[in-house]
Design an enzyme around this catalytic site. Structure first.
Site, PDB file in Angstrom:
ATOM      1  N   GLY A 178       1.491  11.154   5.337  1.00  0.00           N
ATOM      2  CA  GLY A 178       0.346  11.662   6.105  1.00  0.00           C
ATOM      3  C   GLY A 178      -0.986  11.206   5.544  1.00  0.00           C
ATOM      4  N   LEU A 179      -0.979  10.020   4.909  1.00  0.00           N
ATOM      5  CA  LEU A 179      -2.222   9.424   4.393  1.00  0.00           C
ATOM      6  C   LEU A 179      -2.988  10.367   3.464  1.00  0.00           C
ATOM      7  CD1 LEU A 179      -3.571   7.554   7.553  1.00  0.00           C
ATOM      8  CD2 LEU A 179      -2.580   6.520   5.502  1.00  0.00           C
ATOM      9  N   LYS A 237      -3.532   2.464  -2.096  1.00  0.00           N
ATOM     10  CA  LYS A 237      -3.197   3.462  -1.074  1.00  0.00           C
ATOM     11  C   LYS A 237      -4.336   3.530  -0.050  1.00  0.00           C
ATOM     12  CE  LYS A 237      -1.248   7.089   0.843  1.00  0.00           C
ATOM     13  NZ  LYS A 237      -0.033   6.877   1.651  1.00  0.00           N
ATOM     14  N   LYS A 278      -3.035  -5.129   9.068  1.00  0.00           N
ATOM     15  CA  LYS A 278      -1.620  -4.786   8.903  1.00  0.00           C
ATOM     16  C   LYS A 278      -1.038  -4.302  10.221  1.00  0.00           C
ATOM     17  CE  LYS A 278       1.403  -2.325   5.755  1.00  0.00           C
ATOM     18  NZ  LYS A 278       1.412  -1.575   4.497  1.00  0.00           N
ATOM     19  N   SER A 306       0.838  -1.206   0.000  1.00  0.00           N
ATOM     20  CA  SER A 306       0.000   0.000   0.000  1.00  0.00           C
ATOM     21  C   SER A 306       0.873   1.258   0.000  1.00  0.00           C
ATOM     22  CB  SER A 306      -0.886  -0.010   1.250  1.00  0.00           C
ATOM     23  OG  SER A 306      -1.650   1.172   1.314  1.00  0.00           O
ATOM     24  N   THR A 336       8.829  -0.437  -1.176  1.00  0.00           N
ATOM     25  CA  THR A 336       9.859   0.534  -1.554  1.00  0.00           C
ATOM     26  C   THR A 336      10.675   0.104  -2.769  1.00  0.00           C
ATOM     27  OG1 THR A 336       9.950   1.198   0.757  1.00  0.00           O
ATOM     28  CG2 THR A 336      11.825   1.826  -0.599  1.00  0.00           C
ATOM     29  N   CYS A 384      -2.623   4.087  12.819  1.00  0.00           N
ATOM     30  CA  CYS A 384      -3.153   5.455  12.856  1.00  0.00           C
ATOM     31  C   CYS A 384      -3.505   5.801  14.291  1.00  0.00           C
ATOM     32  CB  CYS A 384      -4.441   5.569  12.027  1.00  0.00           C
ATOM     33  SG  CYS A 384      -4.254   5.146  10.308  1.00  0.00           S
TER      34      CYS A 384
HETATM   35  C1  LIG Z   1       5.850   6.231   0.375  1.00  0.00           C
HETATM   36  C2  LIG Z   1       5.159   5.154   1.191  1.00  0.00           C
HETATM   37  C3  LIG Z   1       3.785   5.252   1.416  1.00  0.00           C
HETATM   38  C4  LIG Z   1       3.131   4.276   2.166  1.00  0.00           C
HETATM   39  N1  LIG Z   1       1.773   4.382   2.364  1.00  0.00           N
HETATM   40  C5  LIG Z   1       1.128   3.410   3.063  1.00  0.00           C
HETATM   41  C6  LIG Z   1      -0.287   3.468   3.239  1.00  0.00           C
HETATM   42  O1  LIG Z   1      -0.975   4.381   2.774  1.00  0.00           O
HETATM   43  N2  LIG Z   1      -0.887   2.466   3.943  1.00  0.00           N
HETATM   44  C7  LIG Z   1      -0.180   1.417   4.467  1.00  0.00           C
HETATM   45  O2  LIG Z   1      -0.781   0.525   5.081  1.00  0.00           O
HETATM   46  N3  LIG Z   1       1.168   1.321   4.287  1.00  0.00           N
HETATM   47  C8  LIG Z   1       1.826   2.291   3.617  1.00  0.00           C
HETATM   48  N4  LIG Z   1       3.182   2.188   3.434  1.00  0.00           N
HETATM   49  C9  LIG Z   1       3.929   1.023   3.981  1.00  0.00           C
HETATM   50  C10 LIG Z   1       4.224  -0.043   2.932  1.00  0.00           C
HETATM   51  O3  LIG Z   1       3.027  -0.560   2.364  1.00  0.00           O
HETATM   52  C11 LIG Z   1       5.063  -1.214   3.519  1.00  0.00           C
HETATM   53  O4  LIG Z   1       4.304  -1.900   4.491  1.00  0.00           O
HETATM   54  C12 LIG Z   1       6.362  -0.761   4.163  1.00  0.00           C
HETATM   55  O5  LIG Z   1       6.951   0.290   3.414  1.00  0.00           O
HETATM   56  C13 LIG Z   1       7.383  -1.894   4.326  1.00  0.00           C
HETATM   57  O6  LIG Z   1       7.671  -2.551   3.121  1.00  0.00           O
HETATM   58  P1  LIG Z   1       8.847  -2.109   2.095  1.00  0.00           P
HETATM   59  O7  LIG Z   1      10.133  -2.018   2.899  1.00  0.00           O
HETATM   60  O8  LIG Z   1       8.866  -3.174   1.052  1.00  0.00           O
HETATM   61  O9  LIG Z   1       8.449  -0.775   1.554  1.00  0.00           O
HETATM   62  C14 LIG Z   1       3.862   3.167   2.704  1.00  0.00           C
HETATM   63  C15 LIG Z   1       5.251   3.082   2.450  1.00  0.00           C
HETATM   64  C16 LIG Z   1       5.902   4.045   1.701  1.00  0.00           C
HETATM   65  C17 LIG Z   1       7.378   3.909   1.463  1.00  0.00           C
END
Ligand SMILES: Cc1cc2nc3c(=O)[nH]c(=O)nc-3n(C[C@H](O)[C@H](O)[C@H](O)COP(=O)(O)O)c2cc1C
Length: 321
Positions: free
Chosen positions: A77-78, A50, A170, A26, A271, A135
């Site tokens: 910030g969602l 998202k 999550k 997400s 990422t 949150c």
């Molecule tokens: C830019 C960005 C925005 C994110 N937005 C959300 C989000 O809106 N909702 C959510 O549950 N996780 C969000 N995450 C978390 C990711 O979904 C993921 O769980 C976390 O980054 C760890 O995995 P990764 O190291 O592969 O990124 C966000 C991560 C990043 C980097």
């Protein structure tokens, strides 16, 4: 959503069948359409959209992203258009996706979670719901839902009552005992757990004597958090019997294998998509090679196979160096 014949790779979260055990995290994959020119979306298991909230959110002040060693700090910030606009303008784009589409719900009260889950899950374009519980709860002085077992249970029960579709909860790594939170989520009706969200962090610009992020603090993601995430999956897998979607710093098939062996039934890639959008498809293809080379019939043959338990309390002297 179409299901492809890929028995080796197939996995299931609740009643959601995935042709490949790879989700896109997400906030890291838009709605999927941005990646369609580079990636065959039929070759990824699914996209987690998202997170969406009851009301529109402009997000945090900029800068919202900072590169760090082996990772990235974000404090978006969602930012999202709110559930009304989202349902009217965004959700219909997902009807033709050749992979699973998982809606992500965020909120600031138990009622927010129930309301947004019910409205989003009612749409045919959405195959399952992920509940982002990292949150703050406005009703309890901003305590994060994911950091309190009681608040976690309340949110999950409310979301569970709002949909019969697969419910993925999550979890946050920013807790002392993630296994305790995982047990609450399972007891409250979660079908699967996503482990983990970002790790809290901060970076300071020593020339300006100021935090680098507009929001001061943020969430760390990428390879820097992988060992934290692998441990979290390992601990959660020993505490619950529902499937786990492991995530945190996965960039290669060997990273992905760590998560399966720790106890994940699927993985999520976030990422890494920012550096190379072809990574998820490469991981799927190399995972298939790995299974075939070892004559394994399914990705499930890997799940939890590194579970050697923990030492008994008498033998355990802590992890500190
Ligand atoms: C830019 C960005 C925005 C994110 N937005 C959300 C989000 O809106 N909702 C959510 O549950 N996780 C969000 N995450 C978390 C990711 O979904 C993921 O769980 C976390 O980054 C760890 O995995 P990764 O190291 O592969 O990124 C966000 C991560 C990043 C980097």
């Amino acid at each position: 959503m179409k299901h492809l014949a890929a028995p080796l790779m197939r996995t299931k979260l609740g009643n959601l069948e995935l042709a490949y055990p790879t989700l896109m995290g997400s906030g890291c994959y838009g709605s999927g359409e941005e990646y369609a020119p580079f990636v065959d979306l039929a070759k990824i298991g699914g996209v987690v959209l998202k997170s969406v909230t009851r009301h529109p959110r402009l997000g945090n002040p900029t800068p919202r992203l900072v590169q760090t060693p082996g990772g990235m700090l974000n404090a978006i910030g969602l930012q999202n258009p709110g559930i009304d606009f989202y349902l009217e303008h965004e959700v219909r784009k997902f009807a033709e996706r050749p992979c699973a589409v998982i809606g992500s719900v965020a909120g600031f009260s138990v009622d927010d979670y129930a309301y947004v889950t019910e409205r989003l899950a009612a749409r045919d374009e959405i195959d399952a719901i992920e509940v982002n519980i990292s949150c703050p709860n406005v009703a309890s002085e901003g305590e994060t839902f994911a950091c309190d077992p009681g608040l976690t249970a309340q949110v999950v029960r409310a979301a569970r009552a709002a949909t019969a579709k697969t419910l993925i909860v999550k979890l946050s790594p920013n807790v002392t005992d993630i296994a305790a939170i995982a047990r609450e989520a399972e007891a409250a009706g979660a079908d699967a757990l996503a482990v983990v969200n970002t790790v809290r962090g901060m970076s300071i610009d020593v020339d300006r004597w100021a935090p680098r992020l507009g929001n001061v603090t943020g969430g760390l993601s990428g390879p820097a958090i992988r060992p934290i995430a692998v441990l979290a999956v390992y601990e959660v897998a020993r505490a619950v019997s529902i499937p786990i979607v492991g995530q945190g710093g996965i960039e290669t098939v060997r990273d992905a294998l760590e998560f399966f062996l720790a106890g994940a039934s699927a993985i999520s890639i976030g990422t890494a998509n920012f550096t190379d959008p072809r990574i998820p498809v490469r991981i799927v293809s190399e995972l298939e090679d790995y299974l075939r080379a070892r004559a394994l019939g399914s990705v499930h043959d890997l799940v939890g196979k590194a579970n050697v338990g923990f030492r008994s309390p008498g033998e355990y002297e802590g992890d500190a160096g």
